[in-house]
Design a protein around this motif. Sequence first.
Motif, mmCIF file in Angstrom:
data_model
loop_
_atom_site.group_PDB
_atom_site.id
_atom_site.type_symbol
_atom_site.label_atom_id
_atom_site.label_comp_id
_atom_site.label_asym_id
_atom_site.label_seq_id
_atom_site.Cartn_x
_atom_site.Cartn_y
_atom_site.Cartn_z
ATOM 1 N N ASP A 13 0.870 -1.448 0.210
ATOM 2 C CA ASP A 13 -0.204 -0.092 0.000
ATOM 3 C C ASP A 13 0.986 1.351 -0.097
ATOM 4 O O ASP A 13 0.609 2.250 -0.643
ATOM 5 N N ALA A 14 1.906 1.124 0.783
ATOM 6 C CA ALA A 14 2.894 2.304 0.807
ATOM 7 C C ALA A 14 4.263 1.753 0.841
ATOM 8 O O ALA A 14 4.598 0.911 1.547
ATOM 9 N N ILE A 15 5.187 2.596 0.439
ATOM 10 C CA ILE A 15 6.644 2.446 0.248
ATOM 11 C C ILE A 15 7.349 3.584 0.658
ATOM 12 O O ILE A 15 7.248 4.558 0.024
ATOM 13 N N HIS A 16 8.111 3.592 1.868
ATOM 14 C CA HIS A 16 8.857 4.543 2.344
ATOM 15 C C HIS A 16 10.322 4.421 1.922
ATOM 16 O O HIS A 16 10.751 3.296 2.378
ATOM 17 N N VAL A 17 11.234 5.319 1.470
ATOM 18 C CA VAL A 17 12.651 5.038 1.321
ATOM 19 C C VAL A 17 13.510 6.242 2.039
ATOM 20 O O VAL A 17 13.089 7.385 1.834
ATOM 21 N N GLY A 18 14.423 5.652 2.857
ATOM 22 C CA GLY A 18 14.945 6.482 3.829
ATOM 23 C C GLY A 18 16.569 6.742 3.249
ATOM 24 O O GLY A 18 17.455 7.231 4.041
ATOM 25 N N ALA A 19 16.662 6.375 1.876
ATOM 26 C CA ALA A 19 18.068 6.686 1.378
ATOM 27 C C ALA A 19 17.783 7.069 0.084
ATOM 28 O O ALA A 19 16.656 6.782 -0.767
ATOM 29 N N ALA A 20 18.681 7.882 -0.551
ATOM 30 C CA ALA A 20 18.456 8.474 -2.086
ATOM 31 C C ALA A 20 18.839 7.598 -3.046
ATOM 32 O O ALA A 20 19.755 6.726 -3.154
ATOM 33 N N ALA A 21 17.727 7.493 -4.058
ATOM 34 C CA ALA A 21 18.089 6.621 -5.249
ATOM 35 C C ALA A 21 18.580 7.404 -6.289
ATOM 36 O O ALA A 21 18.357 8.589 -6.462
ATOM 37 N N VAL A 22 19.227 6.666 -7.386
ATOM 38 C CA VAL A 22 19.654 7.534 -8.636
ATOM 39 C C VAL A 22 18.288 7.563 -9.442
ATOM 40 O O VAL A 22 17.266 6.962 -9.305
ATOM 41 N N LYS A 23 18.243 8.852 -10.133
ATOM 42 C CA LYS A 23 17.233 9.007 -11.136
ATOM 43 C C LYS A 23 17.036 7.903 -11.860
ATOM 44 O O LYS A 23 17.873 7.422 -12.646
ATOM 45 N N GLY A 24 15.743 7.476 -12.035
ATOM 46 C CA GLY A 24 15.101 6.418 -12.839
ATOM 47 C C GLY A 24 15.117 4.999 -12.012
ATOM 48 O O GLY A 24 14.439 4.062 -12.312
ATOM 49 N N GLY A 25 15.942 5.116 -10.895
ATOM 50 C CA GLY A 25 16.010 3.760 -9.872
ATOM 51 C C GLY A 25 14.727 3.561 -9.148
ATOM 52 O O GLY A 25 14.299 2.231 -8.920
ATOM 53 N N ASP A 76 22.298 16.955 -11.374
ATOM 54 C CA ASP A 76 23.153 17.963 -10.858
ATOM 55 C C ASP A 76 23.500 17.632 -9.274
ATOM 56 O O ASP A 76 24.280 18.339 -8.687
ATOM 57 N N TYR A 77 23.310 16.544 -8.980
ATOM 58 C CA TYR A 77 23.741 15.944 -7.711
ATOM 59 C C TYR A 77 22.789 16.360 -6.583
ATOM 60 O O TYR A 77 22.900 16.096 -5.507
ATOM 61 N N ALA A 78 21.546 17.511 -6.919
ATOM 62 C CA ALA A 78 20.778 17.848 -5.964
ATOM 63 C C ALA A 78 19.785 16.765 -5.701
ATOM 64 O O ALA A 78 19.627 15.762 -6.760
ATOM 65 N N GLN A 79 19.220 16.605 -4.727
ATOM 66 C CA GLN A 79 18.360 15.481 -4.365
ATOM 67 C C GLN A 79 17.008 16.116 -3.856
ATOM 68 O O GLN A 79 16.911 17.115 -3.215
ATOM 69 N N HIS A 80 15.831 15.639 -4.320
ATOM 70 C CA HIS A 80 14.458 16.048 -3.979
ATOM 71 C C HIS A 80 13.669 14.760 -3.509
ATOM 72 O O HIS A 80 13.949 13.743 -4.073
ATOM 73 N N ILE A 81 12.507 14.981 -2.689
ATOM 74 C CA ILE A 81 11.786 14.000 -2.477
ATOM 75 C C ILE A 81 10.785 14.015 -3.628
ATOM 76 O O ILE A 81 10.265 15.037 -4.132
ATOM 77 N N TYR A 131 20.293 13.194 1.529
ATOM 78 C CA TYR A 131 19.833 11.553 2.223
ATOM 79 C C TYR A 131 21.258 10.787 1.792
ATOM 80 O O TYR A 131 21.958 11.087 0.876
ATOM 81 N N VAL A 132 21.672 10.068 2.600
ATOM 82 C CA VAL A 132 22.670 9.159 2.094
ATOM 83 C C VAL A 132 22.180 8.157 1.226
ATOM 84 O O VAL A 132 20.931 8.204 0.994
ATOM 85 N N PRO A 133 22.900 7.766 0.164
ATOM 86 C CA PRO A 133 22.928 7.023 -0.958
ATOM 87 C C PRO A 133 22.120 5.619 -0.827
ATOM 88 O O PRO A 133 22.639 4.733 0.084
#
Length: 228
Positions: free
Chosen positions: A159-171, A193-198, A219-221
């Motif tokens: 129903d829901a997935i939370h991710v507590g680390a940064a994924a590469v774009k597209g991952g 550009d190495y910026a991260q967004h939720i 976030y850590v990757p």
Amino acid sequence: MAWRSSGASNQALIENLAANGLITQPRVKQAMLAVDRAHYAPRNPYQDSPQPLGHRATISAPHMHAAALESLLPYLHPGAKVLDIGSGSGYLTHVLAELVKPGGRVVGVEHIQALVEMGRVNVGKSAEGRGLLEMGVVGFVKGDGRVGVEEEEGGKGWDAIHVGAAAVKGGEGRLVGLLKAPGRLFIPVEEEDYAQHIYVIDKVADGSVTRKKDMGVQYVPLTDAPTE
């Protein structure tokens, strides 16, 4: 306002987060009040800032946990199935369980066995947490958060997935495939550009997917387990 939200106790921290508009939903406030961060943060548990856990992992700042919970809340109902990728200390895994009981299940995923055990031990520090573990409302597994874990009961998805680390774009696309329809993914994504967004990604009832770019974060990757 997050920097003003620290407190001398768990209750003071949560009350300050609410007073500063970082918690707006009563269910989120009640769930966070029910889980003492002192069981999960090795030092400064009531400070509104990330804290190191070892193993190159951190426990996120309380205001980020509040943001994730408020975003996912429409999908956090009794009986819901939730995946918590990068579960770390186990704190958010426990809070999520407060929101899906009775009948729900939250599975924390970590890529290092020591962190899997840390989450399990931390949840077991309270009587309520031990009960959730014994009833199977909370569980922890070792796995690669970049590909996620299949929902084990009936295979209908999470129903829901939370991710507590940064994924590469597209991952994040691999994780969208694990969602129910409807379902929601809350995930930090590192862009070109190495910026991260939720990103808040919804799979709607007909299976189509919508994406909303939200706040900038750091976030850590999501990565392989350390070799050292």
